[in-house]
Motif scaffolding. Structure first.
Motif, PDB file in Angstrom:
ATOM      1  N   ASP A  25     -10.961 -39.410  26.991  1.00  0.00           N
ATOM      2  CA  ASP A  25     -11.772 -38.738  28.001  1.00  0.00           C
ATOM      3  C   ASP A  25     -11.185 -38.936  29.399  1.00  0.00           C
ATOM      4  OD1 ASP A  25     -13.755 -37.306  29.188  1.00  0.00           O
ATOM      5  OD2 ASP A  25     -15.319 -38.832  28.978  1.00  0.00           O
ATOM      6  N   TYR A  26      -9.986 -38.394  29.610  1.00  0.00           N
ATOM      7  CA  TYR A  26      -9.374 -38.354  30.942  1.00  0.00           C
ATOM      8  C   TYR A  26      -8.315 -37.269  30.928  1.00  0.00           C
ATOM      9  CZ  TYR A  26      -4.974 -40.871  29.858  1.00  0.00           C
ATOM     10  OH  TYR A  26      -3.746 -41.236  29.376  1.00  0.00           O
ATOM     11  N   ALA A  27      -7.567 -37.128  31.991  1.00  0.00           N
ATOM     12  CA  ALA A  27      -6.720 -35.949  32.214  1.00  0.00           C
ATOM     13  C   ALA A  27      -5.789 -35.649  31.050  1.00  0.00           C
ATOM     14  CB  ALA A  27      -5.917 -36.127  33.507  1.00  0.00           C
ATOM     15  N   PHE A  28      -5.120 -36.670  30.517  1.00  0.00           N
ATOM     16  CA  PHE A  28      -4.154 -36.439  29.435  1.00  0.00           C
ATOM     17  C   PHE A  28      -4.844 -35.920  28.182  1.00  0.00           C
ATOM     18  CE2 PHE A  28      -2.110 -38.219  25.595  1.00  0.00           C
ATOM     19  CZ  PHE A  28      -0.964 -37.430  25.595  1.00  0.00           C
ATOM     20  N   GLY A  29      -5.914 -36.585  27.768  1.00  0.00           N
ATOM     21  CA  GLY A  29      -6.614 -36.162  26.565  1.00  0.00           C
ATOM     22  C   GLY A  29      -7.163 -34.757  26.686  1.00  0.00           C
ATOM     23  N   ALA A  30      -7.729 -34.437  27.850  1.00  0.00           N
ATOM     24  CA  ALA A  30      -8.282 -33.099  28.074  1.00  0.00           C
ATOM     25  C   ALA A  30      -7.189 -32.038  28.038  1.00  0.00           C
ATOM     26  CB  ALA A  30      -9.018 -33.064  29.409  1.00  0.00           C
ATOM     27  N   ALA A  31      -6.066 -32.332  28.674  1.00  0.00           N
ATOM     28  CA  ALA A  31      -4.962 -31.370  28.706  1.00  0.00           C
ATOM     29  C   ALA A  31      -4.360 -31.165  27.320  1.00  0.00           C
ATOM     30  CB  ALA A  31      -3.888 -31.836  29.688  1.00  0.00           C
ATOM     31  N   LEU A  32      -4.251 -32.251  26.567  1.00  0.00           N
ATOM     32  CA  LEU A  32      -3.686 -32.149  25.228  1.00  0.00           C
ATOM     33  C   LEU A  32      -4.596 -31.320  24.321  1.00  0.00           C
ATOM     34  CD1 LEU A  32      -1.474 -32.852  23.280  1.00  0.00           C
ATOM     35  CD2 LEU A  32      -2.543 -35.082  22.896  1.00  0.00           C
ATOM     36  N   GLU A  33      -5.896 -31.592  24.368  1.00  0.00           N
ATOM     37  CA  GLU A  33      -6.832 -30.814  23.556  1.00  0.00           C
ATOM     38  C   GLU A  33      -6.831 -29.348  23.973  1.00  0.00           C
ATOM     39  OE1 GLU A  33     -11.613 -30.590  22.616  1.00  0.00           O
ATOM     40  OE2 GLU A  33     -10.671 -32.573  22.852  1.00  0.00           O
ATOM     41  N   ALA A  34      -6.811 -29.110  25.285  1.00  0.00           N
ATOM     42  CA  ALA A  34      -6.818 -27.731  25.782  1.00  0.00           C
ATOM     43  C   ALA A  34      -5.561 -26.975  25.332  1.00  0.00           C
ATOM     44  CB  ALA A  34      -6.918 -27.723  27.300  1.00  0.00           C
ATOM     45  N   GLY A  35      -4.448 -27.678  25.235  1.00  0.00           N
ATOM     46  CA  GLY A  35      -3.220 -27.044  24.773  1.00  0.00           C
ATOM     47  C   GLY A  35      -3.200 -26.834  23.273  1.00  0.00           C
ATOM     48  N   LEU A  36      -3.782 -27.780  22.537  1.00  0.00           N
ATOM     49  CA  LEU A  36      -3.777 -27.676  21.078  1.00  0.00           C
ATOM     50  C   LEU A  36      -4.633 -26.534  20.558  1.00  0.00           C
ATOM     51  CD1 LEU A  36      -3.982 -31.402  19.887  1.00  0.00           C
ATOM     52  CD2 LEU A  36      -2.236 -29.740  19.205  1.00  0.00           C
ATOM     53  N   ARG A  37      -5.783 -26.334  21.176  1.00  0.00           N
ATOM     54  CA  ARG A  37      -6.734 -25.356  20.637  1.00  0.00           C
ATOM     55  C   ARG A  37      -6.116 -23.956  20.464  1.00  0.00           C
ATOM     56  NH1 ARG A  37     -12.086 -26.501  20.039  1.00  0.00           N
ATOM     57  NH2 ARG A  37     -12.762 -28.577  20.672  1.00  0.00           N
ATOM     58  N   PRO A  38      -5.538 -23.361  21.508  1.00  0.00           N
ATOM     59  CA  PRO A  38      -4.971 -22.019  21.308  1.00  0.00           C
ATOM     60  C   PRO A  38      -3.751 -22.014  20.386  1.00  0.00           C
ATOM     61  CG  PRO A  38      -4.509 -22.821  23.525  1.00  0.00           C
ATOM     62  CD  PRO A  38      -5.480 -23.765  22.922  1.00  0.00           C
ATOM     63  N   SER A  39      -2.927 -23.060  20.462  1.00  0.00           N
ATOM     64  CA  SER A  39      -1.730 -23.113  19.621  1.00  0.00           C
ATOM     65  C   SER A  39      -2.099 -23.203  18.147  1.00  0.00           C
ATOM     66  CB  SER A  39      -0.865 -24.320  20.010  1.00  0.00           C
ATOM     67  OG  SER A  39      -0.375 -24.197  21.326  1.00  0.00           O
ATOM     68  N   LEU A  40      -3.071 -24.062  17.833  1.00  0.00           N
ATOM     69  CA  LEU A  40      -3.479 -24.228  16.446  1.00  0.00           C
ATOM     70  C   LEU A  40      -4.249 -23.014  15.935  1.00  0.00           C
ATOM     71  CD1 LEU A  40      -4.567 -27.988  16.453  1.00  0.00           C
ATOM     72  CD2 LEU A  40      -2.490 -27.000  15.481  1.00  0.00           C
ATOM     73  N   THR A  41      -5.101 -22.449  16.786  1.00  0.00           N
ATOM     74  CA  THR A  41      -5.844 -21.255  16.390  1.00  0.00           C
ATOM     75  C   THR A  41      -4.898 -20.109  16.051  1.00  0.00           C
ATOM     76  OG1 THR A  41      -7.735 -21.898  17.756  1.00  0.00           O
ATOM     77  CG2 THR A  41      -7.581 -19.587  17.109  1.00  0.00           C
ATOM     78  N   LYS A  42      -3.856 -19.973  16.876  1.00  0.00           N
ATOM     79  CA  LYS A  42      -2.856 -18.944  16.631  1.00  0.00           C
ATOM     80  C   LYS A  42      -2.143 -19.171  15.299  1.00  0.00           C
ATOM     81  CE  LYS A  42       1.114 -16.701  18.872  1.00  0.00           C
ATOM     82  NZ  LYS A  42       2.019 -16.730  20.055  1.00  0.00           N
ATOM     83  N   GLY A  98      -3.561 -20.291  12.683  1.00  0.00           N
ATOM     84  CA  GLY A  98      -4.508 -20.132  11.589  1.00  0.00           C
ATOM     85  C   GLY A  98      -5.366 -21.339  11.299  1.00  0.00           C
ATOM     86  N   VAL A  99      -5.444 -22.271  12.234  1.00  0.00           N
ATOM     87  CA  VAL A  99      -6.210 -23.499  12.043  1.00  0.00           C
ATOM     88  C   VAL A  99      -7.677 -23.287  12.437  1.00  0.00           C
ATOM     89  CG1 VAL A  99      -6.573 -25.830  12.994  1.00  0.00           C
ATOM     90  CG2 VAL A  99      -4.301 -25.105  12.252  1.00  0.00           C
ATOM     91  N   GLU A 100      -8.578 -23.890  11.665  1.00  0.00           N
ATOM     92  CA  GLU A 100      -9.990 -23.973  12.036  1.00  0.00           C
ATOM     93  C   GLU A 100     -10.262 -25.367  12.606  1.00  0.00           C
ATOM     94  OE1 GLU A 100     -14.471 -23.968  10.040  1.00  0.00           O
ATOM     95  OE2 GLU A 100     -12.691 -23.791   8.763  1.00  0.00           O
ATOM     96  N   ILE A 101     -10.731 -25.421  13.842  1.00  0.00           N
ATOM     97  CA  ILE A 101     -11.073 -26.708  14.461  1.00  0.00           C
ATOM     98  C   ILE A 101     -12.535 -26.980  14.138  1.00  0.00           C
ATOM     99  CG2 ILE A 101     -11.232 -27.994  16.623  1.00  0.00           C
ATOM    100  CD1 ILE A 101      -9.005 -26.056  17.657  1.00  0.00           C
ATOM    101  N   VAL A 102     -12.772 -27.956  13.257  1.00  0.00           N
ATOM    102  CA  VAL A 102     -14.111 -28.168  12.700  1.00  0.00           C
ATOM    103  C   VAL A 102     -14.953 -29.132  13.523  1.00  0.00           C
ATOM    104  CG1 VAL A 102     -13.378 -27.587  10.365  1.00  0.00           C
ATOM    105  CG2 VAL A 102     -13.232 -29.969  11.142  1.00  0.00           C
ATOM    106  N   GLY A 103     -14.385 -29.742  14.553  1.00  0.00           N
ATOM    107  CA  GLY A 103     -15.162 -30.634  15.403  1.00  0.00           C
ATOM    108  C   GLY A 103     -14.293 -31.385  16.382  1.00  0.00           C
ATOM    109  N   ALA A 104     -14.936 -32.015  17.375  1.00  0.00           N
ATOM    110  CA  ALA A 104     -14.211 -32.772  18.393  1.00  0.00           C
ATOM    111  C   ALA A 104     -15.142 -33.783  19.036  1.00  0.00           C
ATOM    112  CB  ALA A 104     -13.635 -31.833  19.450  1.00  0.00           C
ATOM    113  N   VAL A 105     -14.560 -34.889  19.483  1.00  0.00           N
ATOM    114  CA  VAL A 105     -15.330 -35.924  20.170  1.00  0.00           C
ATOM    115  C   VAL A 105     -14.407 -36.576  21.193  1.00  0.00           C
ATOM    116  CG1 VAL A 105     -14.757 -37.757  18.522  1.00  0.00           C
ATOM    117  CG2 VAL A 105     -16.887 -37.895  19.847  1.00  0.00           C
ATOM    118  N   LYS A 106     -14.979 -37.086  22.285  1.00  0.00           N
ATOM    119  CA  LYS A 106     -14.199 -37.760  23.321  1.00  0.00           C
ATOM    120  C   LYS A 106     -14.548 -39.245  23.350  1.00  0.00           C
ATOM    121  CE  LYS A 106     -13.857 -33.656  26.284  1.00  0.00           C
ATOM    122  NZ  LYS A 106     -12.444 -33.409  25.930  1.00  0.00           N
TER     123      LYS A 106
END
Length: 396
Positions: free
Chosen positions: A170-187, A189-197
């Protein structure tokens, strides 16, 4: 508030060269986490790696001595700013290297721009350093970033799985990494089934891991670093989860060794350093182990590479002027033990190949530091964000 600042001066008699170097010295400040969660992957190992780079120049550039300072930012932006101001104003430091924590690095970069100095980011990972927060006239981003990690992992989805759960710092690196992963993984074909900080320096990951278990995920992504990644992986093993694990903080050989292969085996990581295992690399690693008693990690090899390239540029340009040195760094190809195909872009990103690695099982390991294996190689141009997609204001 305690600030650890130590200095090593590699001083030799000045030669006859008439170098245009401010103050007749080249001063490098290595600011890192010297006492906290990221120490094992950066810390004093990064300081030693910089010293090794300086020694390769005989401790001088064009007859002028090189001085190395070391400072502990304690993962606190205000502490980092305090050190930076003192280094720039009192100690006349030309460049600050490493930084490791993105939140601290952003704060130090602001000071650096005000002073028209330079930072070389090794361990700090936010892709914003070459995006909306870019400062290509004052900074270079050398080792990795969150966009590159996301793109690298997305390329490995077929061998990992299609249902993912995020446990993010729950700080800049973790937020940026998650924000980058979501579109890349979705593209991909990944389903993101949950997340927690989770907070930085979390000791007990049990509640986060139980939530991941209940999600039915095929893959758990630990979007954190340092001891947080190790503690998260330990909890996953303790609860017996069968999901594959991608740990973005599994790049510290000391941490992996301390955790043990029984716990770490099978976990995936993207390594910014492609260890070529040639004679030059082996000799450098042996020297590092002799001094630090541990195998180097990618941040430590990366900051060595950044400082070595900086010193080459200072030598070629015969000046420590920030803009002239950065211009020369862009002109020179990056060829050393960290990479043999690197180059510095106008947005400050150093582009280079990376490796997808996996922690070995105890049966696979053949020695004390034989901890990981390369399972894929990725070209830098394929995984680092294209320069026209970063939104760097300085390039508009």
């Amino acid at each position: 508030m305690r600030t650890v600042v130590s200095a090593l001066a590699l001083l030799v008699a000045a030669g006859a060269a008439q170098a245009q170097i401010a103050g007749d010295k080249v001063r490098i400040g290595v600011m890192s986490d010297l006492s906290g969660v990221y120490e094992s992957g950066a810390g004093m190992g990064s300081v030693e790696a910089v010293r090794m780079a300086v020694e390769e120049f005989g401790g001088k550039i064009n007859g002028k001595p090189i001085e190395v300072l070391a400072g502990d930012h304690q993962n606190k932006p205000d502490t980092g700013v305090s050190i930076a101001n003192r280094w720039y104003d009192v100690d006349k430091v030309d460049v600050i290297a490493e930084l490791v924590n993105s939140a601290v690095a952003f704060a130090v970069l602001d000071v650096t721009k005000q002073k028209n100095k330079m930072v070389m980011l090794a361990g700090a990972g936010s892709a914003d350093f070459t995006g909306k927060a870019c400062a290509p006239g004052n900074s270079v981003h050398w080792v990795y970033d969150t966009y590159q990690l996301s793109a690298s992992i997305a390329a490995a989805v077929p061998q990992l799985g299609k249902k993912w759960y995020f446990i993010s710092a729950d700080y800049a690196f973790g937020a940026a990494l998650e924000a980058g992963l979501r579109p890349s993984l979705t593209k991909a074909g990944v389903e993101i089934v949950g997340a927690v900080k989770h907070p930085l320096s979390t000791q007990d990951f049990s509640s986060f891991v139980l939530q991941a278990q209940n999600s039915g995920a095929d893959v758990i992504a630990l979007n954190n670093g340092g001891d947080d990644t190790i503690n998260g992986l330990k909890a996953i093993r303790e609860f017996g989860l069968k999901a594959k694990v991608v740990g973005f903080g599994l790049d510290s050989p000391l941490s992996v060794k301390a955790m043990g292969l029984e716990v770490g085996q099978g976990a995936y990581n993207v390594s910014a350093w492609v260890n070529r295992d040639d004679a030059e690399t082996k000799a450098w690693i042996a020297k590092f182990i002799e001094r630090r008693k541990v195998f180097p990690g990618s941040f430590q090899v990366g900051v060595y590479s950044a400082v070595k390239h900086y010193l080459k540029a200072v030598e070629a340009a015969n000046t420590t002027d920030t803009q002239k040195v950065i211009e020369k760094m862009r002109e020179l190809p990056v060829r050393d033990i960290f990479t043999n195909d690197g180059y510095l872009r106008p947005d400050g990103r150093m582009v280079h190949s990376v490796a997808l690695t996996q922690i070995k099982s105890p049966a696979e390991s053949k020695g004390e530091w034989d901890l990981t294996k390369t399972v894929g190689l990725l070209k830098g141009d394929d995984v680092f964000r294209p320069i026209d997609q970063g939104g760097c204001p300085a390039l508009k």
